[in-house]
Design a protein around this motif. Structure first.
Motif, PDB file in Angstrom:
ATOM      1  N   GLN A 437       0.462  -1.527  -0.139  1.00  0.00           N
ATOM      2  CA  GLN A 437      -0.297   0.350  -0.307  1.00  0.00           C
ATOM      3  C   GLN A 437       1.377   1.837  -0.023  1.00  0.00           C
ATOM      4  OE1 GLN A 437      -3.174  -0.282   3.050  1.00  0.00           O
ATOM      5  NE2 GLN A 437      -4.547  -1.752   2.229  1.00  0.00           N
ATOM      6  N   ASP A 438       0.428   2.085  -1.476  1.00  0.00           N
ATOM      7  CA  ASP A 438       1.253   3.866  -1.033  1.00  0.00           C
ATOM      8  C   ASP A 438       1.573   4.314  -0.007  1.00  0.00           C
ATOM      9  OD1 ASP A 438      -1.092   4.244  -0.849  1.00  0.00           O
ATOM     10  OD2 ASP A 438      -0.878   5.156  -3.555  1.00  0.00           O
ATOM     11  N   ARG A 439      -0.064   3.653   1.023  1.00  0.00           N
ATOM     12  CA  ARG A 439       0.336   5.022   2.272  1.00  0.00           C
ATOM     13  C   ARG A 439       1.317   4.296   2.869  1.00  0.00           C
ATOM     14  NH1 ARG A 439      -4.900   8.088   3.159  1.00  0.00           N
ATOM     15  NH2 ARG A 439      -5.967   7.680   0.406  1.00  0.00           N
ATOM     16  N   CYS A 442       5.097   5.715   2.143  1.00  0.00           N
ATOM     17  CA  CYS A 442       5.143   6.582   2.496  1.00  0.00           C
ATOM     18  C   CYS A 442       5.987   7.192   4.230  1.00  0.00           C
ATOM     19  CB  CYS A 442       4.259   7.924   1.623  1.00  0.00           C
ATOM     20  SG  CYS A 442       3.928   7.750   0.199  1.00  0.00           S
ATOM     21  N   GLU A 443       4.805   6.849   4.591  1.00  0.00           N
ATOM     22  CA  GLU A 443       5.397   6.058   6.097  1.00  0.00           C
ATOM     23  C   GLU A 443       7.092   5.807   6.493  1.00  0.00           C
ATOM     24  OE1 GLU A 443       2.403   4.583   8.086  1.00  0.00           O
ATOM     25  OE2 GLU A 443       0.677   5.434   8.018  1.00  0.00           O
ATOM     26  N   PRO A 454       1.449   9.857  -1.278  1.00  0.00           N
ATOM     27  CA  PRO A 454       1.019   8.469  -2.025  1.00  0.00           C
ATOM     28  C   PRO A 454      -0.343   8.914  -3.332  1.00  0.00           C
ATOM     29  CG  PRO A 454      -0.228   9.031   0.020  1.00  0.00           C
ATOM     30  CD  PRO A 454       1.435   9.619  -0.268  1.00  0.00           C
ATOM     31  N   ALA A 457      -3.627   8.927  -2.031  1.00  0.00           N
ATOM     32  CA  ALA A 457      -4.204   9.768  -1.311  1.00  0.00           C
ATOM     33  C   ALA A 457      -5.418  11.232  -1.631  1.00  0.00           C
ATOM     34  CB  ALA A 457      -3.260  10.226  -0.193  1.00  0.00           C
ATOM     35  N   PRO A 462     -10.303   5.795  -2.715  1.00  0.00           N
ATOM     36  CA  PRO A 462      -8.207   5.470  -2.687  1.00  0.00           C
ATOM     37  C   PRO A 462      -7.916   4.375  -2.719  1.00  0.00           C
ATOM     38  CG  PRO A 462      -9.388   5.249  -0.454  1.00  0.00           C
ATOM     39  CD  PRO A 462     -10.738   4.997  -0.773  1.00  0.00           C
ATOM     40  N   ASN A 466      -2.616   2.562  -6.846  1.00  0.00           N
ATOM     41  CA  ASN A 466      -1.880   2.507  -5.964  1.00  0.00           C
ATOM     42  C   ASN A 466      -0.928   3.079  -6.209  1.00  0.00           C
ATOM     43  OD1 ASN A 466      -0.942   1.273  -3.001  1.00  0.00           O
ATOM     44  ND2 ASN A 466      -0.188  -0.002  -4.393  1.00  0.00           N
TER      45      ASN A 466
END
Length: 496
Positions: A437-439, A442-443, A454, A457, A462, A466
């Motif tokens: 998952q892109d989120r 990114c974290e 991401p 977002a 959402p 991806n």
């Protein structure tokens, strides 16, 4: 008292104190005056005398005296030296009142518009970092040229110019923008149809306020720039999201979903965030829809956001949608945030003639006018050819940075993940379809020192896409391999 009092002779600056010497000197005399050790009329030593005794530059003492004069503690008379003022400022210390005991506070009730806006994402954050989307290469900002032009402005501009200005913007800048659009974007705009704003965000806000009532329909791209949604949500308008594909906004689908649309917003030159270009057939379809039946008021107005159209690296430049607008229904929004620097806060609207006066009047209600100095310097920067040279250099620089980062990413990433190398703009997309998952990626990336965004977002749903939106303009080529390694490490850490 005619002569300098010996009280100043006991003062010596503390060279280990980080407080500047001139402020230490000014502070000593302030205290001496406030405590009565230097009464009104007392003469201070000459700047040369005091500089010799304190072993400091004479200019340091002169600056301290100038500050004391400006604050009203001393007065200077030709031939009479510097003396303590008879009409002193209020020297009584301000004793704070006893603080009131803390009492429970009722929660603040925000307006419905504010509550709706609070729920919306507000674009990129204030914390900068490598790979953050939308960040131009500020390390290449033409600071020396800008400083020289700014110096000329402050030397040559009379004080009478610093009153209230035209809410539409400084006329010299509007003329310069008109010439710039004609030369670089193939867009002929009357300077009287241009409105200078505090960045593109204010332009979007003004257009939304001017055109949208509660329950009006506005079409926005899916995905879209987050800063578009907030101002429109605040008006109470009904937002209809329409998907973007390889040809840009699906105009036929938009027209079917929102036949009564009052406003359509697009980023046709370089869609944000996907980077696609609105095809010519869809451009014509959108202009035809906007024209509508002019006898009954026409179709929707179109907000065209051309946020980074100057940076095209291959093929012919794509003309703005407004260049096709024979019915005068397109509001073209431009900015120098990407071409120069976001903090300059200069944007503009090329508006339909009948909307110019309402938009100028609205602008006057909010912040009256843009800052004169920035407008004047930008006008000279445009007219003297500096922008043309700057853009040529930046296109070369950004192409090199794009290729260095894209090459580095392709070298380290799994073959499942594609790097979409754009022909326009300052961001690229890394597709993570079928991956982590892109989120979450990114974290992990943020913890490693890079800040891609991401893609999911930017969608209302959402799950639609991806991937990573990666800014390359601010990343030096020498750091491309390091940044790509951080992205790979973040993906690998998420996949485990």
């Amino acid at each position: 008292m005619a002569d300098a009092l010996p009280v100043w002779g006991v003062f010596q600056p503390d060279r280990g104190d980080p407080t500047p010497l001139q402020e230490q000197i000014a502070g000593f005399f302030r205290r001496s005056i406030a405590e009565g050790r230097l009464p009104p009329g007392a003469r201070l030593p000459s700047s040369r005398q005091l500089a010799d005794q304190l072993v400091v530059a004479r200019n340091t003492v002169s600056l301290a005296y100038e500050r004391l004069t400006a604050e009203g503690y001393v007065v200077g008379r030709r031939g009479g030296g510097t003396r303590v003022a008879h009409d002193l400022p209020d020297l009584k210390p301000q004793v704070p009142a006893q603080p009131a005991p803390a009492v429970p506070q009722a929660p603040v009730r925000l307006s419905q518009a504010a509550q709706k806006m609070m729920a919306e994402r507000v674009g990129i954050g204030a914390v900068d970092g490598p790979l953050q989307p939308g960040r131009p290469g500020l390390d290449a900002f033409p600071g020396r040229v800008w400083a020289r032009l700014a110096g000329r402005f402050w030397r040559e501009t009379p004080a009478t110019a610093f009153g209230y200005g035209d809410p539409a913007g400084f006329i010299d800048l509007r003329l310069a923008i008109s010439r710039y659009l004609g030369a670089f974007r193939g867009l002929i705009v009357d300077p009287d149809a241009l409105i200078v704003t505090s960045g593109a965000q204010q332009a979007i806000d003004l257009i939304s306020r001017a055109l949208l009532d509660p329950d009006d329909t506005a079409v926005i791209e899916e995905p879209c720039y987050p800063g578009l949604r907030g101002p429109m949500v605040a008006t109470g308008a009904r937002l209809v999201t329409v998907p973007v594909d390889a040809d840009g906004l699906d105009v036929a689908r938009a027209r079917a979903a929102a036949p009564d649309a009052r406003l359509v917003t697009v980023t046709p030159t370089h869609q944000f965030p996907l980077g696609v270009t609105l095809s010519l057939s869809r451009r014509r379809a959108l202009v035809d829809w906007a024209m509508g039946d002019l006898a009954t008021g026409g179709g929707p107005f179109v907000l065209e956001d051309d946020y980074d159209g100057e940076f095209r690296y291959a093929g012919k430049p794509v003309p703005p949608l407004k260049a096709l607008d024979g019915a005068d229904r397109v509001l073209y929004v431009g900015t120098v945030s990407k071409a120069l620097a976001p903090s300059l806060r200069i944007g503009f609207i090329a508006a339909p003639q009948r909307l110019v006066d309402p938009l100028v009047r609205l602008r006057g209600h909010f912040d009256r006018q843009p800052a004169l100095d920035t407008q004047a310097v930008l006008a000279r920067f445009l007219d003297e050819g500096h922008m043309a040279g700057h853009l040529r250099r930046m296109r070369t620089l950004y192409r090199e940075r794009r290729d260095a980062l894209a090459d580095a990413l392709e070298a380290v990433l799994d073959s499942r993940f594609t790097v979409e190398r754009p022909e326009t703009g300052i961001n690229l997309v890394v597709s993570l379809e079928g991956g982590p998952q892109d989120r979450v990626v990114c974290e992990k990336a943020m913890a490693l020192g890079v800040r891609p965004a991401p893609i999911s977002a930017y969608f209302r749903d959402p799950t639609r896409r991806n991937g990573l939106l990666v800014g390359f303009a601010s990343l030096p080529r020498a750091r491309a391999r390091w940044a790509a390694g951080c992205v790979k490490a973040a993906i690998d850490a998420t996949a485990r």
